[in-house]
Design an enzyme around this catalytic site. Structure first.
Site, PDB file in Angstrom:
ATOM      1  N   LYS A   1      -2.511   2.591  -1.176  1.00  0.00           N
ATOM      2  CA  LYS A   1      -1.866   1.438  -0.536  1.00  0.00           C
ATOM      3  C   LYS A   1      -0.655   1.934   0.256  1.00  0.00           C
ATOM      4  O   LYS A   1       0.064   2.842  -0.209  1.00  0.00           O
ATOM      5  CB  LYS A   1      -1.436   0.476  -1.639  1.00  0.00           C
ATOM      6  CG  LYS A   1      -0.793  -0.827  -1.193  1.00  0.00           C
ATOM      7  CD  LYS A   1      -0.500  -1.683  -2.439  1.00  0.00           C
ATOM      8  CE  LYS A   1       0.121  -3.027  -2.043  1.00  0.00           C
ATOM      9  NZ  LYS A   1       0.426  -3.839  -3.235  1.00  0.00           N
TER      10      LYS A   1
ATOM     11  N   SER B   1      -1.318  -8.505  -2.916  1.00  0.00           N
ATOM     12  CA  SER B   1      -1.023  -7.800  -1.706  1.00  0.00           C
ATOM     13  C   SER B   1      -1.843  -6.524  -1.504  1.00  0.00           C
ATOM     14  O   SER B   1      -1.781  -5.922  -0.437  1.00  0.00           O
ATOM     15  CB  SER B   1       0.466  -7.450  -1.652  1.00  0.00           C
ATOM     16  OG  SER B   1       0.813  -6.668  -2.741  1.00  0.00           O
TER      17      SER B   1
ATOM     18  N   SER C   1      -0.689  -8.365  -7.787  1.00  0.00           N
ATOM     19  CA  SER C   1      -1.216  -7.785  -6.562  1.00  0.00           C
ATOM     20  C   SER C   1      -2.250  -6.677  -6.710  1.00  0.00           C
ATOM     21  O   SER C   1      -2.786  -6.215  -5.704  1.00  0.00           O
ATOM     22  CB  SER C   1      -0.057  -7.279  -5.682  1.00  0.00           C
ATOM     23  OG  SER C   1       0.643  -8.398  -5.180  1.00  0.00           O
TER      24      SER C   1
END
Lengths: 98, 501
Positions: free
Chosen positions: B80, B155, B179
Protein backbone atom coordinates in the site's frame (compact mmCIF):
# COMPACT_ATOMS: atom_id res chain seq x y z
CA UNK A 1 -29.78 25.45 14.56
CA UNK A 2 -26.23 26.28 13.64
CA UNK A 3 -23.41 24.99 15.77
CA UNK A 4 -20.80 26.88 13.79
CA UNK A 5 -20.39 30.34 12.38
CA UNK A 6 -18.37 31.15 9.27
CA UNK A 7 -15.80 32.82 11.48
CA UNK A 8 -15.40 29.71 13.58
CA UNK A 9 -14.76 27.58 10.50
CA UNK A 10 -12.26 30.10 9.18
CA UNK A 11 -10.59 30.07 12.60
CA UNK A 12 -10.33 26.27 12.49
CA UNK A 13 -8.77 26.65 9.07
CA UNK A 14 -6.26 29.12 10.46
CA UNK A 15 -5.40 26.84 13.38
CA UNK A 16 -4.88 23.94 10.94
CA UNK A 17 -2.93 26.14 8.52
CA UNK A 18 -5.37 25.37 5.69
CA UNK A 19 -6.58 28.27 3.57
CA UNK A 20 -10.31 27.96 2.83
CA UNK A 21 -12.36 29.79 0.21
CA UNK A 22 -15.80 31.18 1.13
CA UNK A 23 -17.53 28.29 -0.65
CA UNK A 24 -15.37 25.82 1.19
CA UNK A 25 -16.21 27.47 4.50
CA UNK A 26 -19.93 27.08 3.86
CA UNK A 27 -19.63 23.48 2.71
CA UNK A 28 -17.40 22.58 5.63
CA UNK A 29 -19.80 24.23 8.09
CA UNK A 30 -22.75 22.12 6.90
CA UNK A 31 -20.81 18.89 6.81
CA UNK A 32 -19.11 19.25 10.19
CA UNK A 33 -22.50 19.97 11.70
CA UNK A 34 -23.94 16.76 10.25
CA UNK A 35 -21.03 14.73 11.53
CA UNK A 36 -21.12 16.21 15.02
CA UNK A 37 -24.88 15.66 15.22
CA UNK A 38 -24.31 11.96 14.73
CA UNK A 39 -21.59 11.67 17.32
CA UNK A 40 -22.75 14.16 19.94
CA UNK A 41 -24.15 11.38 22.13
CA UNK A 42 -20.58 10.65 23.11
CA UNK A 43 -20.55 13.66 25.44
CA UNK A 44 -22.84 11.66 27.78
CA UNK A 45 -19.73 9.76 28.77
CA UNK A 46 -17.74 12.84 29.82
CA UNK A 47 -19.51 13.00 33.18
CA UNK A 48 -18.79 9.38 34.06
CA UNK A 49 -15.99 8.73 36.51
CA UNK A 50 -13.83 6.59 34.24
CA UNK A 51 -10.11 6.78 33.61
CA UNK A 52 -9.46 7.72 29.98
CA UNK A 53 -7.37 5.38 27.79
CA UNK A 54 -4.91 6.98 25.42
CA UNK A 55 -3.22 3.79 24.23
CA UNK A 56 -4.75 0.31 24.26
CA UNK A 57 -1.50 -1.47 25.16
CA UNK A 58 0.39 1.15 27.10
CA UNK A 59 4.14 0.95 27.43
CA UNK A 60 6.12 3.28 29.68
CA UNK A 61 9.62 4.72 29.58
CA UNK A 62 10.56 3.29 26.21
CA UNK A 63 14.15 4.44 25.91
CA UNK A 64 17.27 3.27 24.15
CA UNK A 65 20.85 3.60 25.30
CA UNK A 66 22.19 7.11 24.81
CA UNK A 67 24.61 6.15 22.06
CA UNK A 68 24.94 7.88 18.70
CA UNK A 69 23.40 6.02 15.77
CA UNK A 70 23.33 6.63 12.05
CA UNK A 71 21.13 9.42 10.82
CA UNK A 72 20.42 10.88 7.39
CA UNK A 73 23.29 12.82 5.83
CA UNK A 74 22.69 16.48 5.15
CA UNK A 75 22.27 15.73 1.45
CA UNK A 76 19.78 12.96 2.09
CA UNK A 77 17.80 15.19 4.43
CA UNK A 78 17.68 17.98 1.83
CA UNK A 79 17.00 15.70 -1.13
CA UNK A 80 13.21 16.24 -1.06
CA UNK A 81 13.36 19.92 -0.13
CA UNK A 82 11.11 22.16 -2.20
CA UNK A 83 13.80 24.85 -1.83
CA UNK A 84 17.25 24.48 -0.32
CA UNK A 85 20.28 26.77 -0.21
CA UNK A 86 23.71 26.34 1.36
CA UNK A 87 22.74 23.08 3.01
CA UNK A 88 19.62 24.54 4.61
CA UNK A 89 15.90 24.43 3.95
CA UNK A 90 14.81 27.73 2.47
CA UNK A 91 11.66 29.18 3.92
CA UNK A 92 9.67 32.28 3.05
CA UNK A 93 10.09 34.99 5.67
CA UNK A 94 8.31 34.45 8.93
CA UNK A 95 7.15 37.99 9.54
CA UNK A 96 5.04 39.46 6.79
CA UNK A 97 4.84 42.98 5.44
CA UNK A 98 2.75 45.23 7.61
CA UNK B 1 -0.40 -19.40 -20.41
CA UNK B 2 -0.51 -18.13 -16.85
CA UNK B 3 -0.80 -20.62 -13.99
CA UNK B 4 1.39 -19.08 -11.36
CA UNK B 5 -0.71 -15.98 -10.79
CA UNK B 6 -3.60 -18.11 -9.43
CA UNK B 7 -1.47 -19.95 -6.89
CA UNK B 8 -1.40 -19.11 -3.21
CA UNK B 9 1.78 -17.71 -1.66
CA UNK B 10 2.25 -21.00 0.23
CA UNK B 11 2.15 -22.96 -3.01
CA UNK B 12 4.57 -20.56 -4.70
CA UNK B 13 6.83 -20.83 -1.65
CA UNK B 14 6.98 -24.64 -1.99
CA UNK B 15 7.50 -24.57 -5.76
CA UNK B 16 10.34 -22.08 -5.34
CA UNK B 17 11.98 -24.14 -2.58
CA UNK B 18 11.91 -27.27 -4.75
CA UNK B 19 13.22 -25.18 -7.64
CA UNK B 20 10.35 -26.19 -9.93
CA UNK B 21 9.87 -22.52 -10.75
CA UNK B 22 11.89 -19.34 -10.45
CA UNK B 23 10.93 -16.03 -8.87
CA UNK B 24 11.53 -14.38 -12.25
CA UNK B 25 8.87 -16.62 -13.82
CA UNK B 26 6.32 -15.49 -11.24
CA UNK B 27 7.15 -11.84 -11.89
CA UNK B 28 6.93 -12.30 -15.67
CA UNK B 29 3.43 -13.72 -15.39
CA UNK B 30 2.29 -11.17 -12.82
CA UNK B 31 3.49 -8.16 -14.80
CA UNK B 32 1.89 -9.53 -17.98
CA UNK B 33 -1.39 -10.00 -16.15
CA UNK B 34 -1.18 -6.56 -14.56
CA UNK B 35 -0.67 -5.05 -18.00
CA UNK B 36 -3.81 -6.86 -19.21
CA UNK B 37 -6.14 -6.04 -16.35
CA UNK B 38 -4.96 -3.09 -14.29
CA UNK B 39 -6.21 -0.41 -16.67
CA UNK B 40 -9.70 -1.55 -15.73
CA UNK B 41 -9.07 -2.34 -12.07
CA UNK B 42 -6.67 0.46 -11.12
CA UNK B 43 -5.10 -1.36 -8.17
CA UNK B 44 -1.56 -0.07 -8.69
CA UNK B 45 -0.24 3.48 -8.55
CA UNK B 46 3.16 2.45 -9.82
CA UNK B 47 5.18 -0.67 -10.48
CA UNK B 48 8.75 -1.22 -9.30
CA UNK B 49 9.93 -3.67 -11.96
CA UNK B 50 13.66 -2.93 -11.73
CA UNK B 51 13.80 -3.51 -7.99
CA UNK B 52 11.57 -6.56 -8.20
CA UNK B 53 13.60 -8.30 -10.91
CA UNK B 54 16.82 -7.52 -9.07
CA UNK B 55 15.51 -9.25 -5.94
CA UNK B 56 14.20 -12.17 -8.02
CA UNK B 57 17.59 -12.60 -9.66
CA UNK B 58 19.33 -12.65 -6.26
CA UNK B 59 16.90 -15.25 -4.96
CA UNK B 60 17.04 -17.45 -8.06
CA UNK B 61 20.86 -17.41 -8.07
CA UNK B 62 21.06 -18.17 -4.34
CA UNK B 63 18.68 -21.10 -4.80
CA UNK B 64 20.68 -22.68 -7.62
CA UNK B 65 23.73 -22.47 -5.36
CA UNK B 66 21.82 -24.43 -2.74
CA UNK B 67 21.63 -21.60 -0.18
CA UNK B 68 18.91 -21.74 2.46
CA UNK B 69 16.59 -18.81 2.18
CA UNK B 70 13.88 -17.37 4.45
CA UNK B 71 10.26 -18.48 4.06
CA UNK B 72 8.51 -16.62 1.22
CA UNK B 73 11.84 -15.70 -0.43
CA UNK B 74 11.08 -14.98 -4.07
CA UNK B 75 7.32 -14.61 -3.53
CA UNK B 76 6.31 -11.17 -4.88
CA UNK B 77 4.33 -8.71 -2.76
CA UNK B 78 2.40 -5.47 -3.32
CA UNK B 79 2.64 -2.60 -0.82
CA UNK B 80 0.00 0.00 0.00
CA UNK B 81 1.38 3.43 -0.89
CA UNK B 82 1.29 4.46 2.79
CA UNK B 83 4.40 2.33 3.31
CA UNK B 84 7.63 4.29 2.88
CA UNK B 85 9.95 2.62 0.34
CA UNK B 86 13.46 3.94 -0.20
CA UNK B 87 14.00 5.06 -3.76
CA UNK B 88 10.43 4.21 -4.80
CA UNK B 89 7.95 7.08 -4.99
CA UNK B 90 5.57 7.11 -2.01
CA UNK B 91 2.55 9.39 -2.08
CA UNK B 92 -0.03 8.15 0.42
CA UNK B 93 -2.35 8.71 -2.59
CA UNK B 94 -2.13 12.45 -1.93
CA UNK B 95 -1.15 15.38 -4.14
CA UNK B 96 0.90 16.78 -1.26
CA UNK B 97 3.45 13.94 -1.61
CA UNK B 98 3.44 13.70 -5.38
CA UNK B 99 6.91 12.80 -6.55
CA UNK B 100 8.30 12.17 -3.05
CA UNK B 101 11.19 9.70 -3.21
CA UNK B 102 11.89 8.51 0.35
CA UNK B 103 15.41 8.28 1.72
CA UNK B 104 14.64 5.36 3.98
CA UNK B 105 12.62 2.15 4.19
CA UNK B 106 9.84 1.38 6.65
CA UNK B 107 10.79 -1.35 9.11
CA UNK B 108 8.34 -3.74 7.46
CA UNK B 109 10.02 -3.04 4.12
CA UNK B 110 13.40 -3.88 5.64
CA UNK B 111 11.91 -7.14 6.87
CA UNK B 112 10.33 -7.86 3.48
CA UNK B 113 13.67 -7.16 1.80
CA UNK B 114 15.48 -9.40 4.29
CA UNK B 115 13.00 -12.11 3.39
CA UNK B 116 13.96 -11.48 -0.24
CA UNK B 117 10.41 -10.89 -1.40
CA UNK B 118 10.31 -8.86 -4.64
CA UNK B 119 8.18 -5.72 -4.35
CA UNK B 120 5.80 -5.63 -7.33
CA UNK B 121 4.62 -2.05 -6.85
CA UNK B 122 2.67 0.40 -4.70
CA UNK B 123 -1.08 0.13 -4.48
CA UNK B 124 -3.84 2.71 -4.48
CA UNK B 125 -5.63 3.82 -1.34
CA UNK B 126 -7.83 6.55 0.08
CA UNK B 127 -5.78 9.73 0.51
CA UNK B 128 -4.03 9.59 3.90
CA UNK B 129 -6.00 6.39 4.53
CA UNK B 130 -9.13 8.47 5.06
CA UNK B 131 -12.04 6.61 3.59
CA UNK B 132 -13.78 3.30 3.03
CA UNK B 133 -13.91 3.19 -0.76
CA UNK B 134 -10.47 4.27 -2.07
CA UNK B 135 -12.35 7.06 -3.87
CA UNK B 136 -10.54 9.87 -2.06
CA UNK B 137 -7.27 8.95 -3.79
CA UNK B 138 -5.85 11.94 -5.67
CA UNK B 139 -4.60 9.74 -8.49
CA UNK B 140 -7.17 7.20 -9.63
CA UNK B 141 -10.20 5.08 -8.84
CA UNK B 142 -9.83 1.41 -7.99
CA UNK B 143 -12.59 -0.96 -9.09
CA UNK B 144 -13.81 -4.10 -7.34
CA UNK B 145 -12.79 -7.16 -9.42
CA UNK B 146 -16.14 -8.83 -8.63
CA UNK B 147 -18.02 -5.94 -10.27
CA UNK B 148 -16.08 -3.09 -11.79
CA UNK B 149 -18.89 -0.61 -10.97
CA UNK B 150 -18.51 -1.30 -7.28
CA UNK B 151 -16.15 -0.07 -4.59
CA UNK B 152 -13.11 -2.15 -3.65
CA UNK B 153 -13.48 -0.93 -0.07
CA UNK B 154 -10.96 1.30 1.68
CA UNK B 155 -8.61 2.57 2.58
CA UNK B 156 -6.54 -0.44 1.39
CA UNK B 157 -8.69 -0.89 -1.73
CA UNK B 158 -5.73 -1.11 -4.09
CA UNK B 159 -4.06 -3.91 -2.13
CA UNK B 160 -7.40 -5.72 -1.81
CA UNK B 161 -8.17 -5.54 -5.54
CA UNK B 162 -4.65 -6.52 -6.51
CA UNK B 163 -4.86 -9.71 -4.46
CA UNK B 164 -8.47 -10.41 -5.44
CA UNK B 165 -7.76 -10.04 -9.18
CA UNK B 166 -4.59 -12.14 -8.99
CA UNK B 167 -2.32 -9.15 -9.62
CA UNK B 168 -0.35 -10.11 -6.48
CA UNK B 169 -0.21 -13.24 -4.33
CA UNK B 170 0.17 -11.11 -1.20
CA UNK B 171 -0.17 -7.50 -0.19
CA UNK B 172 0.34 -5.24 2.79
CA UNK B 173 -2.51 -3.05 3.96
CA UNK B 174 -2.95 -0.84 7.02
CA UNK B 175 -5.90 -0.72 9.37
CA UNK B 176 -6.94 2.19 11.60
CA UNK B 177 -10.71 1.64 11.72
CA UNK B 178 -11.06 -1.36 9.41
CA UNK B 179 -9.00 -0.43 6.38
CA UNK B 180 -7.59 -3.95 5.93
CA UNK B 181 -10.64 -5.93 6.95
CA UNK B 182 -13.40 -4.02 5.17
CA UNK B 183 -11.74 -3.99 1.70
CA UNK B 184 -10.89 -7.66 2.22
CA UNK B 185 -14.55 -8.29 3.03
CA UNK B 186 -15.93 -6.60 -0.09
CA UNK B 187 -13.38 -8.13 -2.46
CA UNK B 188 -13.61 -11.68 -1.11
CA UNK B 189 -10.11 -12.08 0.32
CA UNK B 190 -8.45 -12.60 3.72
CA UNK B 191 -7.41 -9.51 5.69
CA UNK B 192 -6.00 -9.49 9.21
CA UNK B 193 -5.18 -6.70 11.67
CA UNK B 194 -2.69 -7.83 14.31
CA UNK B 195 -2.78 -6.77 17.99
CA UNK B 196 -1.76 -3.10 18.24
CA UNK B 197 2.01 -2.95 18.62
CA UNK B 198 2.74 -6.28 16.93
CA UNK B 199 3.94 -4.80 13.64
CA UNK B 200 6.24 -1.76 13.71
CA UNK B 201 4.71 1.52 12.56
CA UNK B 202 8.12 3.00 11.74
CA UNK B 203 7.87 4.10 8.11
CA UNK B 204 4.10 3.82 7.88
CA UNK B 205 2.88 7.34 7.23
CA UNK B 206 0.98 7.99 10.45
CA UNK B 207 -2.75 8.52 10.48
CA UNK B 208 -3.93 7.87 14.05
CA UNK B 209 -0.95 6.73 16.08
CA UNK B 210 -2.90 4.89 18.77
CA UNK B 211 -4.98 2.96 16.21
CA UNK B 212 -2.80 2.26 13.13
CA UNK B 213 -1.51 -1.24 12.41
CA UNK B 214 -0.16 -2.86 9.23
CA UNK B 215 -1.18 -6.40 8.29
CA UNK B 216 -1.48 -9.04 5.58
CA UNK B 217 -4.00 -9.17 2.74
CA UNK B 218 -3.98 -12.55 1.01
CA UNK B 219 -6.10 -15.28 -0.57
CA UNK B 220 -5.71 -17.77 2.29
CA UNK B 221 -5.33 -17.73 6.06
CA UNK B 222 -2.01 -19.61 5.85
CA UNK B 223 -0.66 -17.00 3.44
CA UNK B 224 -1.55 -14.29 5.98
CA UNK B 225 0.14 -16.28 8.74
CA UNK B 226 3.31 -16.60 6.69
CA UNK B 227 3.32 -12.91 5.82
CA UNK B 228 2.55 -11.69 9.36
CA UNK B 229 5.44 -13.87 10.56
CA UNK B 230 7.74 -11.88 8.28
CA UNK B 231 6.57 -8.40 9.31
CA UNK B 232 5.88 -8.79 13.03
CA UNK B 233 8.36 -8.26 15.84
CA UNK B 234 9.86 -5.67 18.15
CA UNK B 235 11.41 -2.56 16.62
CA UNK B 236 13.41 -0.32 18.92
CA UNK B 237 12.85 2.65 16.63
CA UNK B 238 9.13 2.50 17.36
CA UNK B 239 8.05 3.34 20.87
CA UNK B 240 4.69 1.55 20.76
CA UNK B 241 6.23 -1.65 19.45
CA UNK B 242 5.54 -4.51 21.88
CA UNK B 243 8.85 -5.63 23.38
CA UNK B 244 8.53 -9.39 23.15
CA UNK B 245 5.61 -10.53 21.07
CA UNK B 246 5.99 -12.96 18.16
CA UNK B 247 2.83 -15.09 18.02
CA UNK B 248 3.21 -18.46 16.27
CA UNK B 249 0.32 -17.92 13.93
CA UNK B 250 1.54 -20.50 11.40
CA UNK B 251 1.14 -23.29 13.97
CA UNK B 252 -2.16 -21.83 15.11
CA UNK B 253 -3.37 -21.92 11.50
CA UNK B 254 -2.35 -25.58 11.12
CA UNK B 255 -4.20 -26.40 14.35
CA UNK B 256 -7.32 -24.62 13.16
CA UNK B 257 -7.23 -26.51 9.88
CA UNK B 258 -7.87 -29.72 11.84
CA UNK B 259 -11.40 -28.38 12.29
CA UNK B 260 -11.91 -29.70 15.81
CA UNK B 261 -13.49 -27.01 17.97
CA UNK B 262 -14.86 -29.32 20.67
CA UNK B 263 -15.34 -27.43 23.91
CA UNK B 264 -14.51 -24.04 22.41
CA UNK B 265 -16.85 -21.17 23.26
CA UNK B 266 -17.47 -18.48 20.68
CA UNK B 267 -19.54 -15.32 21.17
CA UNK B 268 -21.78 -13.66 18.60
CA UNK B 269 -21.83 -9.91 19.24
CA UNK B 270 -25.49 -9.03 19.67
CA UNK B 271 -25.18 -5.37 18.67
CA UNK B 272 -23.45 -6.31 15.41
CA UNK B 273 -26.12 -8.72 14.24
CA UNK B 274 -29.28 -6.89 13.31
CA UNK B 275 -30.19 -3.35 12.44
CA UNK B 276 -27.87 -1.80 9.90
CA UNK B 277 -26.77 -5.15 8.49
CA UNK B 278 -27.82 -6.37 5.04
CA UNK B 279 -30.00 -9.52 5.05
CA UNK B 280 -27.71 -11.46 2.70
CA UNK B 281 -24.74 -10.68 4.95
CA UNK B 282 -26.62 -11.92 8.03
CA UNK B 283 -27.87 -15.09 6.29
CA UNK B 284 -24.34 -16.06 5.29
CA UNK B 285 -23.10 -15.21 8.77
CA UNK B 286 -25.70 -17.50 10.34
CA UNK B 287 -24.62 -20.30 7.99
CA UNK B 288 -21.03 -19.83 9.22
CA UNK B 289 -22.24 -20.05 12.81
CA UNK B 290 -23.85 -23.42 11.98
CA UNK B 291 -20.54 -24.62 10.58
CA UNK B 292 -18.81 -23.63 13.83
CA UNK B 293 -21.37 -25.68 15.76
CA UNK B 294 -20.80 -28.62 13.40
CA UNK B 295 -17.12 -28.46 14.34
CA UNK B 296 -18.02 -28.75 18.03
CA UNK B 297 -18.03 -25.12 19.15
CA UNK B 298 -20.53 -23.71 21.64
CA UNK B 299 -22.07 -20.46 20.49
CA UNK B 300 -23.23 -17.80 22.93
CA UNK B 301 -24.75 -14.37 22.41
CA UNK B 302 -22.67 -11.60 23.97
CA UNK B 303 -24.06 -8.12 24.46
CA UNK B 304 -21.70 -5.14 24.43
CA UNK B 305 -23.75 -1.99 25.11
CA UNK B 306 -20.75 0.38 24.85
CA UNK B 307 -20.51 -0.42 21.16
CA UNK B 308 -23.11 2.27 20.57
CA UNK B 309 -20.43 4.87 21.37
CA UNK B 310 -17.67 3.31 19.30
CA UNK B 311 -18.39 5.08 16.00
CA UNK B 312 -18.47 8.44 17.79
CA UNK B 313 -15.31 7.68 19.75
CA UNK B 314 -13.47 6.68 16.58
CA UNK B 315 -14.59 9.69 14.56
CA UNK B 316 -13.25 11.89 17.36
CA UNK B 317 -9.98 10.12 18.20
CA UNK B 318 -8.92 9.44 14.64
CA UNK B 319 -9.39 13.00 13.30
CA UNK B 320 -7.77 14.41 16.47
CA UNK B 321 -4.69 12.26 16.13
CA UNK B 322 -4.60 12.75 12.36
CA UNK B 323 -4.85 16.54 12.72
CA UNK B 324 -1.69 16.38 14.77
CA UNK B 325 0.10 13.88 12.53
CA UNK B 326 -0.67 15.78 9.34
CA UNK B 327 0.83 19.02 10.66
CA UNK B 328 4.17 17.89 9.23
CA UNK B 329 2.94 18.38 5.66
CA UNK B 330 3.78 22.08 5.47
CA UNK B 331 5.71 22.59 2.25
CA UNK B 332 8.92 23.09 4.18
CA UNK B 333 11.11 20.00 4.05
CA UNK B 334 9.46 17.64 1.57
CA UNK B 335 6.45 17.32 -0.67
CA UNK B 336 4.45 20.00 -2.39
CA UNK B 337 5.12 23.70 -1.84
CA UNK B 338 2.69 26.30 -3.20
CA UNK B 339 3.11 30.03 -2.71
CA UNK B 340 0.01 32.27 -2.76
CA UNK B 341 -0.37 34.62 -5.68
CA UNK B 342 -2.83 37.14 -4.24
CA UNK B 343 -1.46 37.83 -0.76
CA UNK B 344 2.06 38.47 0.60
CA UNK B 345 4.22 35.36 0.73
CA UNK B 346 5.21 34.47 4.27
CA UNK B 347 6.12 31.25 5.96
CA UNK B 348 2.58 30.94 7.20
CA UNK B 349 0.76 31.96 4.03
CA UNK B 350 2.87 29.46 2.09
CA UNK B 351 1.87 26.68 4.49
CA UNK B 352 -1.79 27.60 4.21
CA UNK B 353 -1.69 27.69 0.41
CA UNK B 354 0.28 24.43 0.20
CA UNK B 355 -2.17 22.58 2.40
CA UNK B 356 -5.11 24.13 0.56
CA UNK B 357 -3.79 22.79 -2.74
CA UNK B 358 -2.21 19.62 -1.46
CA UNK B 359 -4.95 18.04 0.66
CA UNK B 360 -8.20 16.60 -0.66
CA UNK B 361 -11.60 17.47 0.79
CA UNK B 362 -11.98 14.46 3.12
CA UNK B 363 -8.52 15.10 4.53
CA UNK B 364 -9.30 18.76 5.19
CA UNK B 365 -12.60 17.84 6.78
CA UNK B 366 -11.03 15.41 9.21
CA UNK B 367 -8.22 17.79 10.11
CA UNK B 368 -10.74 20.53 10.91
CA UNK B 369 -12.92 18.12 12.90
CA UNK B 370 -9.92 16.99 14.91
CA UNK B 371 -8.72 20.56 15.48
CA UNK B 372 -12.18 21.50 16.74
CA UNK B 373 -12.48 18.51 19.08
CA UNK B 374 -9.10 19.23 20.62
CA UNK B 375 -9.65 22.92 21.11
CA UNK B 376 -10.18 24.53 24.50
CA UNK B 377 -13.74 24.22 25.68
CA UNK B 378 -14.47 21.12 23.62
CA UNK B 379 -11.64 18.83 24.68
CA UNK B 380 -13.63 17.30 27.58
CA UNK B 381 -16.86 16.78 25.69
CA UNK B 382 -15.17 15.19 22.71
CA UNK B 383 -11.62 13.89 22.99
CA UNK B 384 -11.72 13.06 26.71
CA UNK B 385 -15.13 11.36 26.31
CA UNK B 386 -13.80 9.33 23.41
CA UNK B 387 -10.88 8.16 25.51
CA UNK B 388 -13.31 7.15 28.26
CA UNK B 389 -15.26 5.14 25.69
CA UNK B 390 -12.03 3.28 24.95
CA UNK B 391 -11.81 2.30 28.62
CA UNK B 392 -15.45 1.15 28.63
CA UNK B 393 -14.91 -0.92 25.50
CA UNK B 394 -11.71 -2.54 26.75
CA UNK B 395 -13.51 -3.49 29.98
CA UNK B 396 -16.48 -4.93 28.10
CA UNK B 397 -14.21 -6.90 25.79
CA UNK B 398 -12.28 -8.27 28.78
CA UNK B 399 -15.54 -9.40 30.39
CA UNK B 400 -16.65 -11.00 27.11
CA UNK B 401 -13.35 -12.86 26.72
CA UNK B 402 -13.82 -14.16 30.26
CA UNK B 403 -16.87 -16.02 28.94
CA UNK B 404 -15.81 -16.94 25.39
CA UNK B 405 -12.61 -17.68 23.52
CA UNK B 406 -13.29 -15.39 20.58
CA UNK B 407 -16.00 -13.09 19.25
CA UNK B 408 -17.52 -13.14 15.77
CA UNK B 409 -19.62 -10.81 13.64
CA UNK B 410 -19.99 -9.90 9.97
CA UNK B 411 -17.01 -7.77 8.86
CA UNK B 412 -18.91 -5.32 6.70
CA UNK B 413 -22.60 -4.43 7.15
CA UNK B 414 -23.19 -4.45 3.40
CA UNK B 415 -21.54 -6.02 0.36
CA UNK B 416 -19.72 -3.69 -2.05
CA UNK B 417 -21.90 -0.78 -3.15
CA UNK B 418 -21.68 1.39 -6.27
CA UNK B 419 -18.73 3.65 -6.90
CA UNK B 420 -19.66 7.31 -6.83
CA UNK B 421 -22.61 6.76 -4.49
CA UNK B 422 -23.44 10.23 -3.29
CA UNK B 423 -24.42 10.10 0.35
CA UNK B 424 -26.02 13.27 1.73
CA UNK B 425 -24.56 12.61 5.12
CA UNK B 426 -20.87 11.72 5.46
CA UNK B 427 -21.78 9.53 8.43
CA UNK B 428 -23.56 7.04 6.13
CA UNK B 429 -20.13 6.21 4.72
CA UNK B 430 -18.51 6.18 8.17
CA UNK B 431 -21.01 3.53 9.29
CA UNK B 432 -19.33 1.03 6.96
CA UNK B 433 -16.75 0.65 9.72
CA UNK B 434 -19.22 -0.11 12.52
CA UNK B 435 -18.03 -3.71 12.97
CA UNK B 436 -14.33 -3.08 12.46
CA UNK B 437 -13.72 0.05 14.57
CA UNK B 438 -14.07 -1.60 18.02
CA UNK B 439 -10.99 -3.81 17.52
CA UNK B 440 -8.85 -0.75 16.73
CA UNK B 441 -10.12 1.21 19.74
CA UNK B 442 -9.30 -1.70 22.06
CA UNK B 443 -6.07 -2.74 20.29
CA UNK B 444 -7.41 -6.24 19.58
CA UNK B 445 -6.34 -8.67 16.84
CA UNK B 446 -9.11 -9.22 14.29
CA UNK B 447 -9.37 -10.87 10.89
CA UNK B 448 -11.83 -11.36 8.05
CA UNK B 449 -12.41 -14.18 5.57
CA UNK B 450 -15.03 -14.51 2.81
CA UNK B 451 -17.93 -16.74 3.80
CA UNK B 452 -20.20 -16.74 0.75
CA UNK B 453 -21.85 -14.59 -1.86
CA UNK B 454 -24.86 -12.34 -1.67
CA UNK B 455 -26.32 -11.16 -4.99
CA UNK B 456 -23.07 -12.25 -6.60
CA UNK B 457 -20.84 -10.23 -4.27
CA UNK B 458 -18.66 -11.53 -1.42
CA UNK B 459 -19.82 -11.48 2.20
CA UNK B 460 -17.45 -11.99 5.11
CA UNK B 461 -17.11 -13.06 8.70
CA UNK B 462 -14.80 -11.45 11.27
CA UNK B 463 -13.09 -13.10 14.24
CA UNK B 464 -11.91 -10.93 17.15
CA UNK B 465 -9.77 -12.13 20.05
CA UNK B 466 -8.31 -10.47 23.13
CA UNK B 467 -5.11 -8.43 23.12
CA UNK B 468 -2.07 -10.54 22.16
CA UNK B 469 -4.26 -13.50 21.21
CA UNK B 470 -3.50 -13.28 17.47
CA UNK B 471 -3.07 -17.06 17.45
CA UNK B 472 -6.76 -17.48 18.29
CA UNK B 473 -7.80 -15.26 15.39
CA UNK B 474 -5.79 -17.40 12.97
CA UNK B 475 -6.98 -20.64 14.61
CA UNK B 476 -10.68 -19.85 14.20
CA UNK B 477 -10.31 -18.26 10.75
CA UNK B 478 -8.41 -21.35 9.56
CA UNK B 479 -11.14 -23.67 10.84
CA UNK B 480 -13.85 -21.54 9.25
CA UNK B 481 -11.94 -21.32 5.98
CA UNK B 482 -11.85 -25.11 5.71
CA UNK B 483 -15.49 -25.46 6.65
CA UNK B 484 -16.79 -22.70 4.38
CA UNK B 485 -14.80 -23.72 1.26
CA UNK B 486 -15.39 -20.32 -0.35
CA UNK B 487 -15.95 -20.77 -4.08
CA UNK B 488 -13.60 -18.29 -5.73
CA UNK B 489 -14.43 -19.65 -9.19
CA UNK B 490 -17.23 -17.09 -9.35
CA UNK B 491 -14.57 -14.37 -9.30
CA UNK B 492 -14.58 -12.87 -12.83
CA UNK B 493 -10.77 -12.85 -12.85
CA UNK B 494 -10.39 -16.49 -11.93
CA UNK B 495 -9.16 -18.73 -14.72
CA UNK B 496 -7.59 -22.11 -14.25
CA UNK B 497 -5.64 -22.45 -17.44
CA UNK B 498 -5.48 -19.83 -20.14
CA UNK B 499 -4.79 -16.25 -19.16
CA UNK B 500 -7.66 -15.00 -21.29
CA UNK B 501 -10.33 -12.84 -19.68
Amino acid sequence: MSQFSDEEIKHLGDLSRIRLSDNEIHKMKDELELILESINSISEVSKLDIKPTSHPLPLTNVFREDEPENSLTQNEALSSAPKAIDGKFMSPKILGEE
Amino acid sequence: MRDLIYKSASELNELLKSQEITSKQILDELYEHIEDVDLKIGAYLRLSKDEAYKTAEEVDNARTKGETLPELAGVPIALKDIVVTKGIETTNASHILEGWIPQYDATIVEKIKNAKMPIIGKTNMDEFAMGSTTETSYYKTTHNPWDLNKIPGGSSGGSASAVSAFEAPLAIGTDTGGSIRQPAAVTGIVGIKPTYGTVSRYGLIAMASSLDQAGPMTRSVMDSALLQSVIQGHDNRESTSLPDFNPDIVSATKDGQKMDLTGKKIGVIKELHGEGFDKGILDNFDKSVSLLKDMGAQIEEISMPSLKYSLGAYYIIMPCEASSNLAKFDGMRFGLRVEPKDIPITNESMMMETRKEGFGWETKRRILLGTYALSAGFYDAYYMSAQKVRTLLIDEFNKAFGKVDALICPTSPTPAFDLDSKFDNPVTMYKQDIATIPANLAGLPAGSIPNGLTNGLPSSIQVIANQKEDEKVYYYLAALEKAIKFDNSQNPYYQTTKGEI
